[in-house]
Scaffold this active site. Structure first.
Site, PDB file in Angstrom:
ATOM      1  CB  CYS A 188      -1.312   1.401  -4.706  1.00  0.00           C
ATOM      2  SG  CYS A 188       0.294   0.467  -4.678  1.00  0.00           S
ATOM      3  CG  ASP A 241      -0.308  -2.944  -5.902  1.00  0.00           C
ATOM      4  OD1 ASP A 241      -1.685  -2.910  -5.870  1.00  0.00           O
ATOM      5  OD2 ASP A 241       0.451  -2.565  -6.543  1.00  0.00           O
ATOM      6  CB  CYS A 280      -1.655  -1.893 -11.002  1.00  0.00           C
ATOM      7  SG  CYS A 280       0.106  -1.530 -10.720  1.00  0.00           S
ATOM      8  CB  CYS A 314       4.878  -1.502 -10.103  1.00  0.00           C
ATOM      9  SG  CYS A 314       3.293  -1.008  -9.850  1.00  0.00           S
TER      10      CYS A 314
END
Lengths: 145, 170
Positions: A37, A39, A63, A106
Site C-alpha cells: 500500500c 505506507d 492511511c 496497519c
C-alpha cells in the site's frame, strides 16, 4: 465504512508526532514499510536511565488507520519498560481502534515498528556495554551514515 | 494460463502498447457475451469466465509497473503480499524523506516539480529492469520493484496534494 470514535480521534488529533535524535544512544528508531500500500512508518523511543520509555515519537505516511495505529502505540509505550513495550500485539491495537478487517495490516505495521525500535535500541546499548566494540564505535557510526 | 499466454503474446517485460491493445480487443470480441446469448449455458459460462480472465490479464499487463511485478512473479521473484512489512532502511529512508518533502511543498508548482522528478525516476528505473532480468539478479529485481512501488505511491500522493493546493488557491 464506519470508523470508531477512538480511531477518528487518533487520526484527527495524533499524539506524539515528530522525531527524536536517531543518533542519540538512548533513542531506538524503527522504520518499517508496507510496500503493497506504499505506507512508511517511523517510530522512535527514548529510554530513561531507569529503563522506562520516557518519550516516543512517530511519523507515518499512510492511511488514517496507519496514522491512528502508530499514534496509539506511542501513547501506550510511554512509561513502560522495553520488555513490556515488546509485548504489544497488533491484535490489541486493532481491537482498541476497532479497525475494519481490511485495515488490520496497519496495526501489523505499528507492531513491527515498535519491535524494530526496541531492536535498534538494544543493538545500540549492546555496543556501548561491550568495551571490545566501543573503541571502534565512531568509525562504524561514520560508515553507517 | 498466464496473462501473456492468454493474450497470445510472448512473456516479456516490454510490450508494444498497440500490440497489447490489438490482441485484447480481438479476443474480447471473440468472447463477447452477445455472441453467446443463444448458446447452451456451459458455453455461456465459459465465455463469461474467459472474458473476465481476459480483462484481468489486460489490466495487469497494460500498466508498466504492474506488468513488471507480474513478469517478476513468473520468474520467481516474490514481493511482499498485502499486510506484509519490510524494514530495508535505505529504501524506507528514501521514501520517508520524499514524502516529507512533498508534505512541505507549499505550492502546486513545487508539487508538480517533485511529481515530474518521480515520474522521470520511475521511467529510468523501469528501463533499467531489463538488464537485471537478463542477469537474473533476483534480489536486485525485488529491490527495484519495491522502490518503484514507493515511487508510484509518491506520484499518486503528489497528484492528490496538487489538486488540494489548486482547489484552495482557486
Amino acid at each position: 465504512m464506519a470508523y470508531s470514535e477512538k480511531l477518528i480521534d487518533h487520526y484527527e488529533n495524533p499524539r506524539n508526532i515528530g522525531s527524536l535524535d536517531k543518533n542519540s544512544e538512548d533513542v531506538g528508531t524503527g522504520l518499517v514499510g508496507a510496500p503493497a500500500c506504499g505506507d512508511v512508518m517511523k517510530l522512535q523511543i527514548k529510554v530513561g536511565a531507569d529503563g522506562l520509555i520516557e518519550d516516543a515519537k512517530f511519523k507515518t505516511f499512510g492511511c488514517g488507520s496507519a496514522i491512528a495505529s502508530s499514534s496509539l502505540v506511542t501513547e501506550w509505550v510511554k512509561g513502560k519498560t522495553i520488555d513490556e513495550a515488546g509485548t504489544i500485539k497488533n491484535t490489541d491495537i486493532a481491537k482498541h481502534l476497532a479497525l475494519p478487517p481490511v485495515k488490520i495490516h496497519c496495526s501489523v505495521l505499528a507492531e513491527d515498528a515498535i519491535k524494530a525500535a526496541i531492536a535498534d535500541y538494544r543493538a545500540k546499548t549492546a555496543k556501548v556495554d561491550d568495551p571490545a566494540k566501543s573503541t571502534g564505535k565512531d568509525e562504524s557510526q561514520a560508515a553507517a551514515e | 494460463m498466464n496473462h501473456f499466454a492468454r493474450l497470445g503474446l510472448p512473456a516479456a517485460l516490454d510490450l508494444e502498447p498497440a500490440a497489447l491493445d490489438r490482441a485484447y480487443f480481438a479476443l474480447q470480441r471473440q468472447w463477447h457475451p452477445d455472441r453467446f446469448v443463444a448458446k447452451p449455458p456451459e458455453e455461456r459460462a465459459k465465455a463469461s469466465t474467459e472474458a473476465a480472465a481476459l480483462n484481468d490479464a489486460y489490466r495487469t499487463l497494460k500498466d508498466p509497473l504492474s506488468r513488471a511485478v507480474y513478469f517478476a512473479e513468473l520468474k520467481g521473484v516474490e514481493l511482499p503480499a498485502d499486510g506484509k512489512t519490510i524494514d530495508d532502511p535505505e529504501l524506507l529512508m528514501e521514501a520517508m524523506e520524499a514524502r516529507e518533502e512533498l508534505h512541505e511543498a507549499g505550492s502546486a508548482e513545487a508539487v508538480h516539480a517533485l511529481a515530474a522528478k518521480a515520474r522521470e525516476d520511475m521511467k529510468n528505473s523501469l528501463a533499467r529492469l531489463g538488464s537485471l532480468f537478463l542477469r537474473d539478479d533476483k534480489p536486485a529485481i525485488r529491490k527495484a520493484l519495491l522502490r518503484l512501488r514507493y515511487l508510484d505511491k509518491f506520484a499518486e500522493e503528489a497528484r492528490a496534494r496538487r489538486m488540494n493546493l489548486e482547489r484552495s488557491s482557486a
